[in-house]
Design a protein around this motif. Structure first.
Motif, short mmCIF file in Angstrom:
data_model
loop_
_atom_site.label_atom_id
_atom_site.label_comp_id
_atom_site.label_asym_id
_atom_site.label_seq_id
_atom_site.Cartn_x
_atom_site.Cartn_y
_atom_site.Cartn_z
N ASP A 87 0.85 -1.20 0.00
CA ASP A 87 0.00 0.00 0.00
C ASP A 87 0.88 1.24 0.00
O ASP A 87 0.59 2.22 0.69
CB ASP A 87 -0.92 0.04 1.23
N GLU A 90 0.96 5.38 -5.05
CA GLU A 90 -0.19 5.68 -5.90
C GLU A 90 0.24 6.71 -6.94
O GLU A 90 1.11 7.54 -6.68
CB GLU A 90 -1.37 6.23 -5.09
N GLN A 136 -4.35 4.78 0.06
CA GLN A 136 -5.54 4.15 -0.49
C GLN A 136 -5.90 4.71 -1.86
O GLN A 136 -6.56 4.03 -2.64
CB GLN A 136 -6.72 4.34 0.46
N PHE A 146 -5.59 8.08 2.90
CA PHE A 146 -4.72 7.06 3.50
C PHE A 146 -5.30 6.64 4.84
O PHE A 146 -6.13 7.33 5.42
CB PHE A 146 -3.29 7.58 3.67
N TRP A 147 -4.88 5.44 5.29
CA TRP A 147 -5.25 5.08 6.65
C TRP A 147 -4.04 5.19 7.56
O TRP A 147 -2.90 5.09 7.14
CB TRP A 147 -5.93 3.74 6.78
N LEU A 157 -9.27 6.65 8.82
CA LEU A 157 -9.07 7.20 7.48
C LEU A 157 -8.79 8.70 7.55
O LEU A 157 -9.46 9.43 8.30
CB LEU A 157 -10.29 6.95 6.60
N GLU A 183 -6.08 -3.65 5.98
CA GLU A 183 -5.20 -3.34 4.85
C GLU A 183 -5.89 -2.61 3.70
O GLU A 183 -6.20 -1.44 3.84
CB GLU A 183 -4.51 -4.63 4.35
N GLU A 184 -6.18 -3.28 2.58
CA GLU A 184 -6.77 -2.60 1.42
C GLU A 184 -8.24 -2.32 1.70
O GLU A 184 -9.13 -3.01 1.23
CB GLU A 184 -6.61 -3.44 0.15
N ALA A 186 -10.05 0.91 1.58
CA ALA A 186 -10.83 2.03 1.05
C ALA A 186 -10.32 2.45 -0.32
O ALA A 186 -9.12 2.43 -0.59
CB ALA A 186 -10.77 3.22 2.01
N LYS A 187 -11.26 2.85 -1.17
CA LYS A 187 -10.94 3.38 -2.50
C LYS A 187 -11.81 4.59 -2.77
O LYS A 187 -12.88 4.76 -2.18
CB LYS A 187 -11.17 2.32 -3.59
N PHE A 197 -15.55 1.47 1.19
CA PHE A 197 -14.67 0.95 2.24
C PHE A 197 -15.19 -0.37 2.80
O PHE A 197 -16.36 -0.74 2.63
CB PHE A 197 -14.52 1.97 3.37
N GLU A 281 -2.78 -7.24 -2.59
CA GLU A 281 -2.70 -6.28 -3.71
C GLU A 281 -2.39 -7.00 -5.02
O GLU A 281 -1.25 -7.06 -5.45
CB GLU A 281 -1.62 -5.25 -3.43
#
Length: 338
Positions: A87, A90, A136, A146-147, A157, A183-184, A186-187, A197, A281
């Motif tokens: 993560d 981006e 994220q 991001f978290w 978040l 982990e993954e 939220a988008k 989320f 991922e």
């Protein structure tokens, strides 16, 4: 929090489809230098984290979807800082800039930086102690989601501008008994207005997917998953479909669901014998309607990147990763040059 992909489970499942044959898993130049509808040419780049030959340090690499121009992005960091493992990177919506995460030891601390996509013009965004960060996605050209882990390893978040200003927690009223997923989790939707989320119960079972406004209001359920499943968000398509990894009984599958909760189904992908979908991922959607995903063998020593249509058909090899290297797909961007 994940510390190194060497410690991750590499168990998975190979989904067979009668619509595909094993011979379809060959290289092609589809999806690179193809004319988009608006004219010009398009090129899709795949950014991925790679640990070189079992080394402890992680690197950021990029390869064209045709398999060409695979190379390490050389990022010059301040002394004592290293790229974080997962993560961690981006690409901005226009494909010109990176946001990426770093960490330092003794004392343990975390940071976020930006650069151009070739690794130059490195600038700090934020630095902090604590228990970790995970990118994220880009909200717009100048801010990211991001978290941040709490001391008891819950997740919160946040958003922050790339110049380091206006860091703010996104307050989301979660249903009773649920916490953010692992982990993954939220988008951001393509229009930058909504967050999708994951949540889970206190016993880490019964995961769900929700959608809310960018400020955390207007929470709506997308789906509830089975109590024996573990899920991780992979990506959102431009037309409102969530791609997520579903793991049941140590087997990994790729699923999709529309953000209104309809059309939930498994994406059937035919892979070469002995190759499985990675966990975590492992899948991204391109803006021109394709799927990029990564695979591994049973002991993790042989990993690869493939592409296909969003329905899992038309599988072709993008890049076979050298034996002993470990990867995680970070971001995929299709850029049009007129």
């Amino acid at each position: 929090m994940k510390t190194n992909i060497l410690s991750k489970s590499v168990l998975g499942v190979c989904f067979l489809s009668s619509a595909l044959t094993f011979n379809s898993c060959t290289k092609s130049d589809d999806n690179t230098n193809t004319p988009p509808k608006g004219g010009g040419t398009s090129s899709t780049q795949i950014y991925y984290r790679r640990s070189a030959n079992n080394a402890a340090e992680d690197e950021l690499w990029v390869v064209n979807a045709s398999g060409t121009n695979d190379h390490k992005i050389n990022i010059s960091l301040p002394s004592g800082w290293k790229l974080d493992d997962e993560d961690m990177a981006e690409v901005s919506k226009d494909g010109k800039n990176l946001a990426f995460l770093v960490f330092a030891e003794n004392p343990r601390k975390y940071g976020m930086y930006t650069s151009t996509t070739d690794g130059t013009h490195v600038q700090p965004v934020l630095t902090q102690g604590g228990d970790g960060l995970a990118l994220q996605g880009f909200i717009d050209q100048s801010s990211v989601l991001f978290w941040q882990a709490t001391p008891n390893y819950d997740f919160e978040l946040y958003r922050v501008n790339l110049d380091g200003s206006n860091k703010q927690k996104i307050n989301i009223a979660l249903p009773a008994g649920e916490t953010f997923g692992d982990e993954e989790l939220a988008k951001i939707t393509a229009d930058g207005k909504s967050i999708v989320f994951l949540t889970q119960t206190a016993s880490n079972s019964a995961p769900s997917i929700y959608k809310c406004n960018l400020d955390g209001t207007g929470v709506k359920l997308v789906l509830n998953e089975a109590t024996d499943a573990s899920i991780a968000l992979q990506d959102l398509t431009s037309d409102g479909v969530a791609l997520y990894r579903k793991q049941t009984n140590d087997t990994d599958e790729l699923w999709s669901v529309k953000l209104d909760g309809s059309d939930k189904h498994k994406i059937n992908i035919s892979l070469p014998s002995g190759q499985f979908l990675q966990d975590e991922e492992m899948a991204k959607a391109t803006s021109d309607g394709n799927l990029i995903f990564s695979t591994t063998n049973s002991d993790g020593s042989s990993q690869a990147i493939y592409k296909s249509k969003l329905d899992g058909t038309g599988v072709t090899l993008v890049k076979q990763i050298p034996t002993g290297s470990y990867i995680a797909i970070q971001s995929v961007k299709t850029i049009t040059v007129k």
